[in-house]
Enzyme design. Sequence first.
Site, short mmCIF file in Angstrom:
data_model
loop_
_atom_site.label_atom_id
_atom_site.label_comp_id
_atom_site.label_asym_id
_atom_site.label_seq_id
_atom_site.Cartn_x
_atom_site.Cartn_y
_atom_site.Cartn_z
N GLU A 40 5.95 -9.01 -5.85
CA GLU A 40 5.78 -8.79 -7.29
C GLU A 40 6.92 -7.93 -7.84
O GLU A 40 7.32 -6.94 -7.21
CB GLU A 40 4.44 -8.08 -7.51
CG GLU A 40 4.11 -7.74 -8.95
CD GLU A 40 2.75 -7.05 -9.08
OE1 GLU A 40 2.24 -6.97 -10.20
OE2 GLU A 40 2.20 -6.60 -8.04
N LYS A 52 1.21 -13.18 -14.87
CA LYS A 52 0.03 -12.55 -14.26
C LYS A 52 -1.14 -12.57 -15.23
O LYS A 52 -1.01 -12.18 -16.40
CB LYS A 52 0.39 -11.12 -13.86
CG LYS A 52 -0.65 -10.38 -13.04
CD LYS A 52 -0.06 -9.03 -12.62
CE LYS A 52 -0.98 -8.21 -11.75
NZ LYS A 52 -0.34 -6.94 -11.34
N CYS A 69 -0.63 -10.49 -7.44
CA CYS A 69 -1.36 -9.27 -7.09
C CYS A 69 -2.80 -9.22 -7.59
O CYS A 69 -3.68 -9.76 -6.97
CB CYS A 69 -0.57 -8.05 -7.58
SG CYS A 69 -1.00 -6.51 -6.68
N LYS A 77 -6.96 0.82 3.36
CA LYS A 77 -6.89 -0.34 2.46
C LYS A 77 -6.73 -1.63 3.25
O LYS A 77 -7.22 -2.69 2.83
CB LYS A 77 -5.73 -0.17 1.48
CG LYS A 77 -5.75 -1.12 0.29
CD LYS A 77 -4.67 -0.75 -0.71
CE LYS A 77 -4.80 -1.53 -2.01
NZ LYS A 77 -3.77 -1.12 -3.00
N LEU A 102 9.96 27.59 6.63
CA LEU A 102 9.19 27.48 7.87
C LEU A 102 8.44 28.78 8.10
O LEU A 102 9.04 29.81 8.42
CB LEU A 102 10.11 27.20 9.05
CG LEU A 102 10.78 25.83 9.10
CD1 LEU A 102 11.63 25.72 10.36
CD2 LEU A 102 9.74 24.72 9.07
N ASP A 124 1.07 23.70 8.07
CA ASP A 124 1.53 22.85 6.98
C ASP A 124 3.04 22.67 7.01
O ASP A 124 3.56 21.55 6.93
CB ASP A 124 1.10 23.42 5.62
CG ASP A 124 -0.40 23.46 5.46
OD1 ASP A 124 -1.07 22.50 5.90
OD2 ASP A 124 -0.92 24.44 4.89
N SER A 125 3.78 23.77 7.11
CA SER A 125 5.24 23.65 7.14
C SER A 125 5.71 22.96 8.41
O SER A 125 6.72 22.24 8.40
CB SER A 125 5.90 25.02 6.99
OG SER A 125 5.62 25.86 8.09
N LYS A 129 -2.25 24.51 -12.75
CA LYS A 129 -1.30 24.61 -11.64
C LYS A 129 -0.92 23.22 -11.12
O LYS A 129 0.25 22.93 -10.87
CB LYS A 129 -1.91 25.42 -10.49
CG LYS A 129 -1.98 26.92 -10.71
CD LYS A 129 -2.41 27.59 -9.40
CE LYS A 129 -2.43 29.10 -9.51
NZ LYS A 129 -2.79 29.73 -8.22
#
Length: 585
Positions: free
Chosen positions: A44, A127, A163, A196, A333, A338-339, A554
């Site tokens: 697409e 489409k 799609c 998915k 770091l 997480d880092s 935030k």
Amino acid sequence: MPTLRLALSQVNPSVGDLAGNADLVRSWTRQAADAGAQLVLFPEMMLTGYPVEDLVFRRSFVAASRAAVERLAADLAADGLGELPVVVGYLDADGPPQVSGDAEPGRGARNAAALLHRGAVVARYFKHHLPNYGVFDEDRYFVPGDTLTVVRIGGVDVALTICEDLWQAGGPFAAARQAGVGLVVNINGSPYELNKDDFRLPLVRRRAAEAGATVAYVNMIGGQDELVFEGDSMIVTADGELLTRAPQFVEHLLVHDVELPAATAATTTETVADGMRIVHSTLDGVPAAPTGPAATGGVIEPVADEAEVWQALVLGLRDYVNKNRFPSVVLGLSGGIDSAVVAALAVDALGPDRVVGVSLPSQHSSEHSREDAADLAKRTGLDYRVEPIQPMVDGFLANLSLSGVAVENLQARVRGVILMALSNQEGHLVLTTGNKSELAVGYSTLYGDSVGGFNPVKDVWKTLIWRLAKWRNTDAARRGETAPIPENSIGKPPSAELSPGQLDSDSLPDYDVLDPILIGYVDGDLGRDGLVESGHDPAIVDKVLRLVDTAEYKRRQSAPGTKISMKAFGRDRRLPITNRWRERG
């Protein structure tokens, strides 16, 4: 029964790069021709990239897309590929944009597919079903088509769809059944979400049954801002048999011979079925069926969840950096999980020579955290630097009277200043490392640890961060490689280390408790009552929902990051910042 050799081109276009995307079509069509293909399919909006968003309203861009598809047809013929039919997605228009004062009812921009043959566009399809949920705003951009295009190719009637036409019952697939087609082509720009792939195959089977025809589903791969596309192209017969399936997250040419029913009805110019007009045409001069062994594309089984997510995050980061032409990335770091995960993702995506990791210790940084940051750098081979922040923090405190949280946030903001300074000086893209759990509850410092141009783990819950780290290390061991993430980073209690002995659990519930509440509230849109009925502690629910609701401002300022869930912050979840509605018991 006739046999068509189909080539599904699972490729990685770039939004706005019409010339580069056309070159991709030409090179992959050459590969398809070399493989003996008789029909080649591209995703697409292949020529423009997807999604193009408000570029749709720019008439110069629409005109460029229309010109590009005509030029591509001529170039394919000049390449000696004119006899090979090619289906390619592009942006078209049969009227002014719908937002303009001269808009015409039923006309405007179109999400289109073109069939290219012998140097010309010989058929077009617009489409029909336009998605308008989640990350999609296609009702904003496009006018729906009302005509199913059916082309007789090699003695087989082939219907063109795009799609979302596959994701909704009725319309094109119902019309395809009434038209008696043997093959429905479905070209896609279908973004990745975890799991998915588990419901895509059943969906393709339902549409194949609805159409009474084989379905050839081709999807793009690659990253585009927050979105990442994983491919997972496939061919499924009318009775639900999966003939072939492509791998995820890599460019791939899926070539497969498909037996299809011969077209028997006389072609008519136009009929009406399921509210859609059906326009028939016949294509002459298709390449002859190849001799020799049949082409089989094979069936690639989807990988485990952690492997799938890791590949998605790596691809999303790589394409964001490369398509925006950043030479390298830099991140702080801390020695925490997480880092460490972000650093490992960056090294996998870009290589260690393009990743700079900076340890930014303060007086509260533990010795083990400094050692863990250095250990990760040694394991991955990235460019490692140490920039102590305490002298800079002390300079601020000598001139400002601050205490408590203000001092904690000052440390985070000094770190952000250093990373941005390195970005300005050396050209790196700053990666921020806050996970989805922290973003949800506002557990971050604005203009501090939230500083960055891209966040690879923005849509990753904290509990999944740990699973990804363990999976990545296990995968390295399986391949006989060094595990990139120190075990200390995985095993120790999470802490921002902005005050003595600080732990995340001082301010937040344990993540095993927190994440299920957040998943229900953010991804599932459950209210307070629904969460309590699900078994969560009412007092904890009230606290968590209050944190989530008050942190919207935030999140609105946070860096983009790869979407992997059904509802990512940003494109998916759109709530007002100024909002007095609260869930109450």
